[in-house]
Design a protein around this motif. Structure first.
Motif, PDB file in Angstrom:
ATOM      1  N   VAL A   1       0.983   4.370  -5.092  1.00 46.56           N
ATOM      2  CA  VAL A   1       0.246   4.846  -3.908  1.00 46.56           C
ATOM      3  C   VAL A   1      -0.686   3.752  -3.390  1.00 46.56           C
ATOM      4  O   VAL A   1      -0.793   3.532  -2.174  1.00 46.56           O
ATOM      5  CB  VAL A   1      -0.534   6.138  -4.253  1.00 46.56           C
ATOM      6  CG1 VAL A   1      -1.573   6.451  -3.207  1.00 46.56           C
ATOM      7  CG2 VAL A   1       0.435   7.301  -4.380  1.00 46.56           C
ATOM      8  N   ALA A   2      -1.351   3.032  -4.311  1.00 48.04           N
ATOM      9  CA  ALA A   2      -2.280   1.968  -3.891  1.00 48.04           C
ATOM     10  C   ALA A   2      -1.526   0.865  -3.154  1.00 48.04           C
ATOM     11  O   ALA A   2      -1.967   0.408  -2.089  1.00 48.04           O
ATOM     12  CB  ALA A   2      -3.004   1.397  -5.112  1.00 48.04           C
ATOM     13  N   VAL A   3      -0.361   0.463  -3.693  1.00 43.56           N
ATOM     14  CA  VAL A   3       0.416  -0.615  -3.055  1.00 43.56           C
ATOM     15  C   VAL A   3       0.942  -0.154  -1.691  1.00 43.56           C
ATOM     16  O   VAL A   3       0.860  -0.899  -0.700  1.00 43.56           O
ATOM     17  CB  VAL A   3       1.586  -1.051  -3.991  1.00 43.56           C
ATOM     18  CG1 VAL A   3       2.489  -2.066  -3.299  1.00 43.56           C
ATOM     19  CG2 VAL A   3       1.040  -1.657  -5.283  1.00 43.56           C
ATOM     20  N   ILE A   4       1.451   1.086  -1.637  1.00 46.95           N
ATOM     21  CA  ILE A   4       1.951   1.623  -0.352  1.00 46.95           C
ATOM     22  C   ILE A   4       0.807   1.704   0.664  1.00 46.95           C
ATOM     23  O   ILE A   4       0.968   1.312   1.829  1.00 46.95           O
ATOM     24  CB  ILE A   4       2.601   3.015  -0.553  1.00 46.95           C
ATOM     25  CG1 ILE A   4       3.901   2.896  -1.358  1.00 46.95           C
ATOM     26  CG2 ILE A   4       2.884   3.689   0.789  1.00 46.95           C
ATOM     27  CD1 ILE A   4       4.486   4.219  -1.828  1.00 46.95           C
ATOM     28  N   ALA A   5      -0.358   2.171   0.207  1.00 46.05           N
ATOM     29  CA  ALA A   5      -1.510   2.339   1.114  1.00 46.05           C
ATOM     30  C   ALA A   5      -1.977   0.989   1.660  1.00 46.05           C
ATOM     31  O   ALA A   5      -2.258   0.874   2.867  1.00 46.05           O
ATOM     32  CB  ALA A   5      -2.652   3.049   0.383  1.00 46.05           C
ATOM     33  N   VAL A   6      -2.027  -0.031   0.807  1.00 48.76           N
ATOM     34  CA  VAL A   6      -2.457  -1.368   1.267  1.00 48.76           C
ATOM     35  C   VAL A   6      -1.458  -1.902   2.300  1.00 48.76           C
ATOM     36  O   VAL A   6      -1.848  -2.387   3.372  1.00 48.76           O
ATOM     37  CB  VAL A   6      -2.598  -2.341   0.059  1.00 48.76           C
ATOM     38  CG1 VAL A   6      -2.790  -3.772   0.544  1.00 48.76           C
ATOM     39  CG2 VAL A   6      -3.770  -1.934  -0.820  1.00 48.76           C
ATOM     40  N   GLY A   7      -0.152  -1.775   1.984  1.00 47.75           N
ATOM     41  CA  GLY A   7       0.874  -2.238   2.918  1.00 47.75           C
ATOM     42  C   GLY A   7       0.802  -1.496   4.243  1.00 47.75           C
ATOM     43  O   GLY A   7       0.893  -2.100   5.315  1.00 47.75           O
ATOM     44  N   TYR A   8       0.585  -0.196   4.154  1.00 46.74           N
ATOM     45  CA  TYR A   8       0.514   0.641   5.355  1.00 46.74           C
ATOM     46  C   TYR A   8      -0.692   0.251   6.221  1.00 46.74           C
ATOM     47  O   TYR A   8      -0.571   0.093   7.438  1.00 46.74           O
ATOM     48  CB  TYR A   8       0.425   2.101   4.911  1.00 46.74           C
ATOM     49  CG  TYR A   8       0.241   3.097   6.011  1.00 46.74           C
ATOM     50  CD1 TYR A   8       1.150   3.188   7.064  1.00 46.74           C
ATOM     51  CD2 TYR A   8      -0.843   3.972   6.003  1.00 46.74           C
ATOM     52  CE1 TYR A   8       0.978   4.112   8.072  1.00 46.74           C
ATOM     53  CE2 TYR A   8      -1.025   4.897   7.004  1.00 46.74           C
ATOM     54  CZ  TYR A   8      -0.116   4.969   8.034  1.00 46.74           C
ATOM     55  OH  TYR A   8      -0.285   5.878   9.034  1.00 46.74           O
ATOM     56  N   LEU A   9      -1.852   0.047   5.581  1.00 48.95           N
ATOM     57  CA  LEU A   9      -3.067  -0.335   6.318  1.00 48.95           C
ATOM     58  C   LEU A   9      -2.918  -1.719   6.950  1.00 48.95           C
ATOM     59  O   LEU A   9      -3.317  -1.934   8.097  1.00 48.95           O
ATOM     60  CB  LEU A   9      -4.289  -0.299   5.390  1.00 48.95           C
ATOM     61  CG  LEU A   9      -4.754   1.105   4.991  1.00 48.95           C
ATOM     62  CD1 LEU A   9      -5.886   1.036   3.971  1.00 48.95           C
ATOM     63  CD2 LEU A   9      -5.212   1.899   6.226  1.00 48.95           C
ATOM     64  N   LEU A  10      -2.327  -2.657   6.192  1.00 46.35           N
ATOM     65  CA  LEU A  10      -2.092  -4.004   6.743  1.00 46.35           C
ATOM     66  C   LEU A  10      -1.156  -3.925   7.950  1.00 46.35           C
ATOM     67  O   LEU A  10      -1.351  -4.636   8.937  1.00 46.35           O
ATOM     68  CB  LEU A  10      -1.494  -4.923   5.672  1.00 46.35           C
ATOM     69  CG  LEU A  10      -2.452  -5.382   4.556  1.00 46.35           C
ATOM     70  CD1 LEU A  10      -1.707  -6.195   3.514  1.00 46.35           C
ATOM     71  CD2 LEU A  10      -3.605  -6.205   5.140  1.00 46.35           C
ATOM     72  N   GLY A  11      -0.171  -3.028   7.861  1.00 53.07           N
ATOM     73  CA  GLY A  11       0.762  -2.832   8.972  1.00 53.07           C
ATOM     74  C   GLY A  11       0.052  -2.285  10.197  1.00 53.07           C
ATOM     75  O   GLY A  11       0.329  -2.696  11.324  1.00 53.07           O
ATOM     76  N   LEU A  12      -0.889  -1.362   9.969  1.00 56.24           N
ATOM     77  CA  LEU A  12      -1.642  -0.787  11.097  1.00 56.24           C
ATOM     78  C   LEU A  12      -2.531  -1.847  11.742  1.00 56.24           C
ATOM     79  O   LEU A  12      -2.629  -1.918  12.965  1.00 56.24           O
ATOM     80  CB  LEU A  12      -2.520   0.375  10.602  1.00 56.24           C
ATOM     81  CG  LEU A  12      -1.830   1.706  10.291  1.00 56.24           C
ATOM     82  CD1 LEU A  12      -2.863   2.728   9.812  1.00 56.24           C
ATOM     83  CD2 LEU A  12      -1.096   2.242  11.512  1.00 56.24           C
ATOM     84  N   ILE A  13      -3.165  -2.688  10.890  1.00 51.69           N
ATOM     85  CA  ILE A  13      -4.055  -3.736  11.407  1.00 51.69           C
ATOM     86  C   ILE A  13      -3.241  -4.770  12.201  1.00 51.69           C
ATOM     87  O   ILE A  13      -3.619  -5.173  13.292  1.00 51.69           O
ATOM     88  CB  ILE A  13      -4.824  -4.421  10.238  1.00 51.69           C
ATOM     89  CG1 ILE A  13      -5.805  -3.420   9.613  1.00 51.69           C
ATOM     90  CG2 ILE A  13      -5.576  -5.662  10.709  1.00 51.69           C
ATOM     91  CD1 ILE A  13      -6.330  -3.831   8.253  1.00 51.69           C
ATOM     92  N   ALA A  14      -2.099  -5.175  11.627  1.00 48.82           N
ATOM     93  CA  ALA A  14      -1.256  -6.178  12.294  1.00 48.82           C
ATOM     94  C   ALA A  14      -0.687  -5.625  13.598  1.00 48.82           C
ATOM     95  O   ALA A  14      -0.461  -6.368  14.554  1.00 48.82           O
ATOM     96  CB  ALA A  14      -0.130  -6.596  11.362  1.00 48.82           C
ATOM     97  N   ASP A  15      -0.469  -4.306  13.636  1.00 50.67           N
ATOM     98  CA  ASP A  15       0.000  -3.610  14.829  1.00 50.67           C
ATOM     99  C   ASP A  15       1.310  -4.200  15.382  1.00 50.67           C
ATOM    100  O   ASP A  15       1.560  -4.177  16.579  1.00 50.67           O
ATOM    101  CB  ASP A  15      -1.088  -3.628  15.925  1.00 50.67           C
ATOM    102  CG  ASP A  15      -0.907  -2.448  16.882  1.00 50.67           C
ATOM    103  OD1 ASP A  15      -0.332  -1.436  16.443  1.00 50.67           O
ATOM    104  OD2 ASP A  15      -1.326  -2.559  18.042  1.00 50.67           O
ATOM    105  N   GLY A  16       2.123  -4.771  14.504  1.00 50.43           N
ATOM    106  CA  GLY A  16       3.394  -5.347  14.959  1.00 50.43           C
ATOM    107  C   GLY A  16       4.538  -4.372  14.763  1.00 50.43           C
ATOM    108  O   GLY A  16       4.336  -3.247  14.303  1.00 50.43           O
ATOM    109  N   GLU A  17       5.726  -4.813  15.127  1.00 54.82           N
ATOM    110  CA  GLU A  17       6.927  -4.000  14.923  1.00 54.82           C
ATOM    111  C   GLU A  17       7.255  -3.925  13.437  1.00 54.82           C
ATOM    112  O   GLU A  17       7.182  -4.939  12.732  1.00 54.82           O
ATOM    113  CB  GLU A  17       8.101  -4.645  15.662  1.00 54.82           C
ATOM    114  CG  GLU A  17       8.103  -4.402  17.160  1.00 54.82           C
ATOM    115  CD  GLU A  17       8.780  -3.095  17.524  1.00 54.82           C
ATOM    116  OE1 GLU A  17       9.897  -2.860  17.047  1.00 54.82           O
ATOM    117  OE2 GLU A  17       8.178  -2.305  18.275  1.00 54.82           O
TER     118      GLU A  17
END
Lengths: 268, 115
Positions: B24-40
């Motif tokens: 969950v921690a790894v998924i959450a970090v990846g998900y948050l980084l994805g939201l910040i990057a706001d890319g495809e």
């Protein structure tokens, strides 16, 4: 962001529902992702299987530690469900889908009837749905006496088959199986099923993950929501009356039976 | 001779809780980084390609892999627990289920890497 929030909330709902009733939550996740978010069925099923594992691990971590799940039984029946899940894919290619749906609907209606009858008996005074405080399985193990294990193992192959054939969690079959065939109290059937569904779902999930049928940006919010929901469901289930849990399960079984019946007649 | 259910359940619960938290921690970090990057996002991509390519989706892929491998770890721990206590039926059931799951994993891996 609102889309992500909706996905996460769907996950919370499915996780709580799954942990409460010993299901994976796939019954909710697949329709939500396909009908609500317009995802292809393969992506929805792949995401759903990962979420079933999340529901299982999230809820089982609580239940196993507290000695509320029968780990040995889960592993013994798990072998049957994994065999069933693998063969399910083969059988699916041999039988028409409508025949399968009809058979499944009939099985579910019978299950709902039998569980409903058990509920009426318990309401009339019998305490067969409550745990027996004197455990025959040793200290720390759930307290009940297991019956008809060979029959239950055979039934667990059917549960796995149902999972592999119809893309639903095997919990819809394993909970009644453990309760009605093996004589376990409903709460133990639910918590033990929670352990089993993760093992069964894993057998199917690998294919979807390695083939590339899971979108990480869709799966992440749903999985995170599911884990939160499963923790809530596992905590709440301890406070709910067993008859209410069983009653809720019967309603869900009937709902799925109607869906399957409609599919059998070509309506849905 | 019987396994102490507390001990077996305790070790399985430990794996489930620790594994779920890590995933969950790894998924959450990846998900948050994805939201910040706001890319495809990568879309539907095989999980090993996601992990190999790295980035937010690679982290999410790694977390999903950890999560889906937890049942394998649980069965391995159960087999070891039953073997230590000499409970043969439990050990056989654990090993059988583990073998089936690993077979399913290997088949999926083979199909995933050849298509």
């Amino acid at each position: 962001m609102p889309l992500d929030l909706l996905l996460a909330l769907s996950g919370v709902l499915a996780g709580a529902f799954g942990a409460l009733l010993g299901l994976g939550g796939g019954i909710l996740i697949v329709p939500i992702l396909t009908l609500g978010f317009g995802l292809p069925l393969t992506t929805a099923v792949g995401t759903s299987l990962v979420c079933v594992i999340a529901t299982s691990t999230g809820a089982a971590a609580f239940n196993v530690r507290a000695g509320r799940a029968d780990v040995r039984l889960a592993i013994s029946l798990g072998a049957g469900t994994v065999v069933g899940a693998i063969t399910g894919g083969v059988i699916a290619g041999l039988l028409p889908e409508r025949v399968l749906a009809g058979l499944f609907a009939a099985l579910l209606i019978y299950t709902a009837y039998t569980m409903g009858r058990g509920l009426r008996r318990s309401a009339a005074g019998a305490a067969d749905l409550e745990e027996n405080p004197a455990s025959p399985n040793g200290p720390g193990a759930p307290a009940y006496r297991r019956h008809r294990l060979p029959l239950a193992i055979t039934g667990s192959v059917l549960a796995g088959n149902v999972s592999g054939l119809l893309g639903v969690g095997g919990g819809i079959v394993t909970v009644p199986l453990i309760h009605l065939v093996m004589g376990a109290p409903v709460r133990i059937a639910i918590t033990t099923s929670n352990v089993m569904i993760g093992i069964t779902a894993a057998a199917g999930a690998y294919a979807y993950l390695f083939r590339g049928d899971v979108d990480p940006r869709i799966a992440a919010p749903v999985v995170l929501g599911v884990v939160v929901g499963a923790a809530i469901g596992a905590a709440v289930s301890r406070r709910l009356r067993i008859a209410r849990l069983a009653g809720l399960f019967v309603v869900v079984v009937l709902y799925v039976a109607v869906q399957m019946g409609l599919r059998a007649f070509g309506v849905a | 001779m019987n396994t102490n259910p507390d001990r077996l359940g305790g070790s399985i619960a430990h794996i489930l809780r620790g594994g779920t938290l890590i995933a969950v921690a790894v998924i959450a970090v990846g998900y948050l980084l994805g939201l910040i990057a706001d890319g495809e996002g990568s879309g539907t991509t095989p999980v090993f390609e996601l992990v190999r390519d790295g980035g937010p989706d690679g982290l999410i892929g790694a977390g999903l892999l950890v999560l889906t491998l937890l049942p394998v770890a649980v069965l391995a721990a159960a087999a070891i627990g039953f073997a230590r206590s000499g409970e043969r039926s439990g050990m056989v059931a654990s090993l059988l289920t583990l073998a089936l799951l690993i077979g399913s994993l290997a088949t999926a891996l083979l199909i995933g890497t050849t298509t």
